[in-house]
Design a protein around this motif. Structure first.
Motif, PDB file in Angstrom:
ATOM      1  N   LEU A   1       0.825  -1.206   0.000  1.00 43.69           N
ATOM      2  CA  LEU A   1       0.000   0.000   0.000  1.00 43.69           C
ATOM      3  C   LEU A   1       0.862   1.259   0.000  1.00 43.69           C
ATOM      4  CD1 LEU A   1      -2.733  -1.052   2.607  1.00 43.69           C
ATOM      5  CD2 LEU A   1      -3.024  -0.822   0.127  1.00 43.69           C
ATOM      6  N   THR A   2       1.980   1.202   0.716  1.00 45.57           N
ATOM      7  CA  THR A   2       2.870   2.358   0.789  1.00 45.57           C
ATOM      8  C   THR A   2       3.498   2.655  -0.565  1.00 45.57           C
ATOM      9  OG1 THR A   2       3.366   1.852   3.106  1.00 45.57           O
ATOM     10  CG2 THR A   2       4.865   3.332   1.971  1.00 45.57           C
ATOM     11  N   VAL A   3       3.943   1.619  -1.240  1.00 47.16           N
ATOM     12  CA  VAL A   3       4.565   1.799  -2.556  1.00 47.16           C
ATOM     13  C   VAL A   3       3.545   2.344  -3.556  1.00 47.16           C
ATOM     14  CG1 VAL A   3       5.608   0.597  -4.512  1.00 47.16           C
ATOM     15  CG2 VAL A   3       6.336   0.054  -2.186  1.00 47.16           C
ATOM     16  N   SER A   4       2.313   1.849  -3.504  1.00 46.87           N
ATOM     17  CA  SER A   4       1.287   2.331  -4.428  1.00 46.87           C
ATOM     18  C   SER A   4       0.936   3.794  -4.174  1.00 46.87           C
ATOM     19  CB  SER A   4       0.029   1.465  -4.311  1.00 46.87           C
ATOM     20  OG  SER A   4      -0.558   1.604  -3.014  1.00 46.87           O
TER      21      SER A   4
ATOM     22  N   TYR B   1       1.463   9.853  -4.913  1.00 48.74           N
ATOM     23  CA  TYR B   1       0.739  10.883  -4.163  1.00 48.74           C
ATOM     24  C   TYR B   1       1.670  11.580  -3.173  1.00 48.74           C
ATOM     25  CZ  TYR B   1      -3.356   8.559  -6.082  1.00 48.74           C
ATOM     26  OH  TYR B   1      -4.293   8.032  -6.929  1.00 48.74           O
ATOM     27  N   HIS B   2       2.530  10.802  -2.523  1.00 47.79           N
ATOM     28  CA  HIS B   2       3.483  11.406  -1.590  1.00 47.79           C
ATOM     29  C   HIS B   2       4.457  12.321  -2.320  1.00 47.79           C
ATOM     30  CE1 HIS B   2       2.765   7.763   1.289  1.00 47.79           C
ATOM     31  NE2 HIS B   2       1.725   8.568   1.185  1.00 47.79           N
ATOM     32  N   LEU B   3       4.846  11.942  -3.534  1.00 46.56           N
ATOM     33  CA  LEU B   3       5.701  12.809  -4.351  1.00 46.56           C
ATOM     34  C   LEU B   3       4.984  14.119  -4.660  1.00 46.56           C
ATOM     35  CD1 LEU B   3       8.211  13.277  -6.180  1.00 46.56           C
ATOM     36  CD2 LEU B   3       6.947  12.141  -8.017  1.00 46.56           C
TER      37      LEU B   3
END
Length: 264
Positions: A108-111, A115-117
Protein backbone atom coordinates in the motif's frame (compact mmCIF):
# COMPACT_ATOMS: atom_id res chain seq x y z
CA UNK A 1 -25.24 19.57 -11.38
CA UNK A 2 -22.86 17.82 -13.80
CA UNK A 3 -22.22 20.98 -15.82
CA UNK A 4 -21.70 23.01 -12.65
CA UNK A 5 -19.11 20.49 -11.49
CA UNK A 6 -17.27 20.61 -14.83
CA UNK A 7 -17.36 24.42 -14.74
CA UNK A 8 -15.85 24.42 -11.24
CA UNK A 9 -13.02 22.08 -12.29
CA UNK A 10 -12.31 24.12 -15.46
CA UNK A 11 -12.21 27.43 -13.55
CA UNK A 12 -9.96 25.96 -10.85
CA UNK A 13 -7.48 24.65 -13.41
CA UNK A 14 -7.37 27.94 -15.33
CA UNK A 15 -6.91 30.05 -12.19
CA UNK A 16 -4.28 27.63 -10.84
CA UNK A 17 -2.09 28.13 -13.90
CA UNK A 18 -1.66 31.81 -12.99
CA UNK A 19 -1.95 31.60 -9.22
CA UNK A 20 0.33 28.74 -8.12
CA UNK A 21 -1.13 28.71 -4.60
CA UNK A 22 -4.46 27.74 -6.15
CA UNK A 23 -2.81 24.64 -7.59
CA UNK A 24 -2.28 23.46 -4.01
CA UNK A 25 -5.96 24.17 -3.37
CA UNK A 26 -6.77 21.78 -6.22
CA UNK A 27 -4.44 19.20 -4.64
CA UNK A 28 -6.16 19.59 -1.25
CA UNK A 29 -9.64 19.01 -2.70
CA UNK A 30 -8.46 16.46 -5.27
CA UNK A 31 -9.99 13.36 -3.69
CA UNK A 32 -13.43 14.89 -2.93
CA UNK A 33 -13.57 16.31 -6.47
CA UNK A 34 -12.62 12.90 -7.81
CA UNK A 35 -15.49 11.40 -5.81
CA UNK A 36 -17.97 13.85 -7.32
CA UNK A 37 -16.67 13.23 -10.84
CA UNK A 38 -16.95 9.46 -10.35
CA UNK A 39 -20.53 9.85 -9.18
CA UNK A 40 -21.45 12.11 -12.11
CA UNK A 41 -19.56 10.65 -15.09
CA UNK A 42 -19.11 6.93 -15.95
CA UNK A 43 -15.71 7.70 -17.52
CA UNK A 44 -14.21 8.83 -14.21
CA UNK A 45 -15.88 5.93 -12.41
CA UNK A 46 -14.20 3.46 -14.79
CA UNK A 47 -10.90 5.39 -14.84
CA UNK A 48 -10.36 6.63 -11.29
CA UNK A 49 -6.75 7.56 -12.13
CA UNK A 50 -7.74 10.10 -14.82
CA UNK A 51 -8.46 13.11 -12.59
CA UNK A 52 -5.45 12.41 -10.35
CA UNK A 53 -3.24 12.35 -13.44
CA UNK A 54 -4.78 15.64 -14.58
CA UNK A 55 -3.93 17.22 -11.21
CA UNK A 56 -0.36 15.94 -11.46
CA UNK A 57 -0.10 17.39 -14.97
CA UNK A 58 -1.48 20.73 -13.74
CA UNK A 59 1.10 20.81 -10.94
CA UNK A 60 4.03 20.05 -13.25
CA UNK A 61 2.80 22.57 -15.84
CA UNK A 62 2.48 25.28 -13.17
CA UNK A 63 6.01 24.60 -11.91
CA UNK A 64 7.40 24.72 -15.48
CA UNK A 65 5.54 27.97 -16.19
CA UNK A 66 6.98 29.46 -13.01
CA UNK A 67 10.47 28.29 -13.93
CA UNK A 68 10.23 29.73 -17.46
CA UNK A 69 9.08 33.03 -15.98
CA UNK A 70 12.21 32.94 -13.76
CA UNK A 71 10.10 33.10 -10.62
CA UNK A 72 11.62 31.73 -7.38
CA UNK A 73 10.97 28.04 -6.83
CA UNK A 74 11.48 25.94 -3.73
CA UNK A 75 12.04 28.62 -1.08
CA UNK A 76 9.61 26.87 1.28
CA UNK A 77 11.20 23.44 0.90
CA UNK A 78 13.45 23.75 3.95
CA UNK A 79 11.02 25.44 6.31
CA UNK A 80 10.21 23.78 9.63
CA UNK A 81 6.69 22.62 8.60
CA UNK A 82 8.05 21.01 5.43
CA UNK A 83 10.83 19.22 7.30
CA UNK A 84 8.38 18.00 9.95
CA UNK A 85 6.05 16.68 7.23
CA UNK A 86 8.90 14.79 5.60
CA UNK A 87 10.00 13.39 8.96
CA UNK A 88 6.44 12.22 9.67
CA UNK A 89 6.21 10.36 6.37
CA UNK A 90 9.68 8.85 6.82
CA UNK A 91 8.56 7.57 10.21
CA UNK A 92 5.44 6.07 8.61
CA UNK A 93 7.56 4.30 6.01
CA UNK A 94 9.92 2.95 8.68
CA UNK A 95 7.02 1.77 10.84
CA UNK A 96 5.93 -0.50 7.99
CA UNK A 97 9.00 -2.65 8.61
CA UNK A 98 7.75 -3.80 12.03
CA UNK A 99 4.06 -4.02 11.14
CA UNK A 100 2.21 -7.30 11.77
CA UNK A 101 1.26 -7.28 8.06
CA UNK A 102 4.50 -5.92 6.67
CA UNK A 103 4.07 -7.09 3.06
CA UNK A 104 0.52 -5.76 2.74
CA UNK A 105 1.44 -2.41 4.29
CA UNK A 106 4.55 -2.05 2.15
CA UNK A 107 2.45 -2.74 -0.94
CA UNK A 108 0.00 0.00 0.00
CA UNK A 109 2.87 2.36 0.79
CA UNK A 110 4.56 1.80 -2.56
CA UNK A 111 1.29 2.33 -4.43
CA UNK A 112 0.89 5.67 -2.61
CA UNK A 113 4.37 6.92 -3.59
CA UNK A 114 3.12 9.07 -6.52
CA UNK A 115 0.74 10.88 -4.16
CA UNK A 116 3.48 11.41 -1.59
CA UNK A 117 5.70 12.81 -4.35
CA UNK A 118 2.92 15.22 -5.27
CA UNK A 119 2.23 16.27 -1.66
CA UNK A 120 5.78 16.47 -0.30
CA UNK A 121 7.98 17.41 -3.25
CA UNK A 122 5.99 19.09 -6.01
CA UNK A 123 3.42 21.02 -3.96
CA UNK A 124 6.00 22.90 -1.82
CA UNK A 125 7.65 24.15 -5.02
CA UNK A 126 4.54 26.22 -5.71
CA UNK A 127 4.89 28.47 -2.65
CA UNK A 128 7.72 30.94 -2.11
CA UNK A 129 6.13 33.84 -0.19
CA UNK A 130 4.23 33.91 3.08
CA UNK A 131 1.41 35.97 1.59
CA UNK A 132 0.70 33.04 -0.74
CA UNK A 133 -0.13 30.99 2.34
CA UNK A 134 -3.03 33.38 2.96
CA UNK A 135 -4.23 32.89 -0.63
CA UNK A 136 -3.96 29.13 -0.10
CA UNK A 137 -5.97 29.22 3.14
CA UNK A 138 -8.76 31.35 1.70
CA UNK A 139 -8.80 29.24 -1.45
CA UNK A 140 -9.19 26.02 0.52
CA UNK A 141 -12.00 27.59 2.56
CA UNK A 142 -13.98 28.90 -0.41
CA UNK A 143 -13.40 26.00 -2.79
CA UNK A 144 -13.76 23.43 -0.03
CA UNK A 145 -17.09 24.95 0.99
CA UNK A 146 -18.36 24.84 -2.62
CA UNK A 147 -17.25 21.21 -2.97
CA UNK A 148 -18.94 20.40 0.35
CA UNK A 149 -22.22 21.93 -0.86
CA UNK A 150 -21.96 20.01 -4.15
CA UNK A 151 -21.32 16.83 -2.17
CA UNK A 152 -24.40 17.27 0.02
CA UNK A 153 -26.56 18.31 -2.94
CA UNK A 154 -25.47 15.36 -5.10
CA UNK A 155 -28.42 12.99 -5.78
CA UNK A 156 -26.12 10.03 -5.06
CA UNK A 157 -25.34 11.30 -1.55
CA UNK A 158 -27.11 8.86 0.78
CA UNK A 159 -26.72 6.76 3.91
CA UNK A 160 -25.37 3.23 3.85
CA UNK A 161 -24.32 1.26 6.94
CA UNK A 162 -24.96 4.37 9.10
CA UNK A 163 -22.51 6.43 7.03
CA UNK A 164 -23.36 9.06 4.48
CA UNK A 165 -21.46 8.80 1.22
CA UNK A 166 -21.71 9.00 -2.55
CA UNK A 167 -22.74 5.98 -4.63
CA UNK A 168 -21.23 5.39 -8.08
CA UNK A 169 -23.09 4.13 -11.14
CA UNK A 170 -20.72 1.18 -11.39
CA UNK A 171 -21.82 -0.06 -7.98
CA UNK A 172 -18.96 1.33 -5.90
CA UNK A 173 -19.15 3.84 -3.09
CA UNK A 174 -17.02 6.73 -1.91
CA UNK A 175 -14.40 6.43 0.80
CA UNK A 176 -15.90 7.97 3.97
CA UNK A 177 -12.47 9.15 5.07
CA UNK A 178 -12.17 11.37 1.98
CA UNK A 179 -15.49 13.04 2.79
CA UNK A 180 -14.61 13.32 6.47
CA UNK A 181 -11.25 14.87 5.65
CA UNK A 182 -12.93 17.44 3.41
CA UNK A 183 -15.34 18.44 6.17
CA UNK A 184 -12.58 18.53 8.77
CA UNK A 185 -10.37 20.70 6.54
CA UNK A 186 -13.14 23.22 5.90
CA UNK A 187 -13.90 23.26 9.61
CA UNK A 188 -10.22 23.86 10.50
CA UNK A 189 -9.61 26.67 8.05
CA UNK A 190 -12.86 28.44 8.96
CA UNK A 191 -12.28 28.14 12.71
CA UNK A 192 -8.66 29.31 12.64
CA UNK A 193 -9.07 32.20 10.21
CA UNK A 194 -7.92 35.44 11.79
CA UNK A 195 -10.59 37.80 13.08
CA UNK A 196 -8.99 40.73 11.26
CA UNK A 197 -12.03 40.59 9.01
CA UNK A 198 -14.33 41.03 11.95
CA UNK A 199 -17.47 42.12 10.13
CA UNK A 200 -20.71 40.38 11.01
CA UNK A 201 -21.18 38.80 7.53
CA UNK A 202 -17.64 37.41 7.61
CA UNK A 203 -18.12 35.91 11.08
CA UNK A 204 -21.47 34.47 9.99
CA UNK A 205 -19.85 32.96 6.89
CA UNK A 206 -17.07 31.37 8.96
CA UNK A 207 -19.58 30.01 11.45
CA UNK A 208 -21.63 28.49 8.63
CA UNK A 209 -18.49 26.88 7.19
CA UNK A 210 -17.53 25.42 10.58
CA UNK A 211 -20.99 23.93 11.12
CA UNK A 212 -21.22 22.57 7.57
CA UNK A 213 -17.72 21.07 7.70
CA UNK A 214 -18.34 19.48 11.09
CA UNK A 215 -21.71 18.17 9.94
CA UNK A 216 -20.21 16.56 6.82
CA UNK A 217 -17.49 14.93 8.89
CA UNK A 218 -20.00 13.48 11.34
CA UNK A 219 -22.42 12.36 8.61
CA UNK A 220 -19.61 10.40 6.95
CA UNK A 221 -18.97 8.57 10.22
CA UNK A 222 -15.39 9.89 10.39
CA UNK A 223 -15.24 10.44 14.12
CA UNK A 224 -11.44 10.23 14.09
CA UNK A 225 -11.23 13.16 11.66
CA UNK A 226 -13.68 15.08 13.82
CA UNK A 227 -11.67 14.50 16.96
CA UNK A 228 -8.41 15.37 15.19
CA UNK A 229 -9.90 18.62 13.85
CA UNK A 230 -11.06 19.65 17.34
CA UNK A 231 -7.64 18.88 18.83
CA UNK A 232 -5.84 20.89 16.14
CA UNK A 233 -8.18 23.84 16.66
CA UNK A 234 -7.55 23.55 20.40
CA UNK A 235 -3.77 23.55 19.88
CA UNK A 236 -3.56 26.36 17.29
CA UNK A 237 -6.30 28.67 18.54
CA UNK A 238 -3.96 30.77 20.75
CA UNK A 239 -1.50 31.21 17.87
CA UNK A 240 -4.14 32.04 15.27
CA UNK A 241 -5.88 34.64 17.44
CA UNK A 242 -2.69 35.83 19.19
CA UNK A 243 -4.04 35.31 22.68
CA UNK A 244 -1.60 36.82 25.17
CA UNK A 245 -3.25 36.00 28.49
CA UNK A 246 -3.73 32.62 30.14
CA UNK A 247 -7.34 33.52 30.88
CA UNK A 248 -8.07 34.20 27.20
CA UNK A 249 -6.46 30.93 26.15
CA UNK A 250 -8.33 28.97 28.83
CA UNK A 251 -11.66 30.48 27.77
CA UNK A 252 -10.99 29.70 24.11
CA UNK A 253 -9.83 26.19 24.96
CA UNK A 254 -12.89 25.50 27.11
CA UNK A 255 -15.24 26.73 24.37
CA UNK A 256 -13.45 24.56 21.79
CA UNK A 257 -13.67 21.47 24.01
CA UNK A 258 -17.37 22.01 24.77
CA UNK A 259 -18.25 22.54 21.09
CA UNK A 260 -16.08 19.60 20.05
CA UNK A 261 -17.65 17.22 22.56
CA UNK A 262 -21.12 18.36 21.56
CA UNK A 263 -20.43 17.76 17.87
CA UNK A 264 -18.68 14.45 18.54
Amino acid sequence: MQYLLLLLVAVLFLVALWRPAMTIVVIVVMFPLETLLQASFPFFDANSWAFNLAVLGLTVLTIVRRWLAKEPIGRMMLTAPAVLAWAFYVWCYLSATWSMKENALLGLTVSALPYHLLFLVLAPLLIHRLDEIDVLGRGVLYVGLVVTLLMVANPQFSMDAERFGVSFEGGGRSNPLQIGTLGGTVMLIAALTSLQRGSVPWIAFRSFAVVLGAGLTLLSGSRGQMLAAVLVIFALFPVSFQLKSLRGWAAAAAATVVVGIGMY
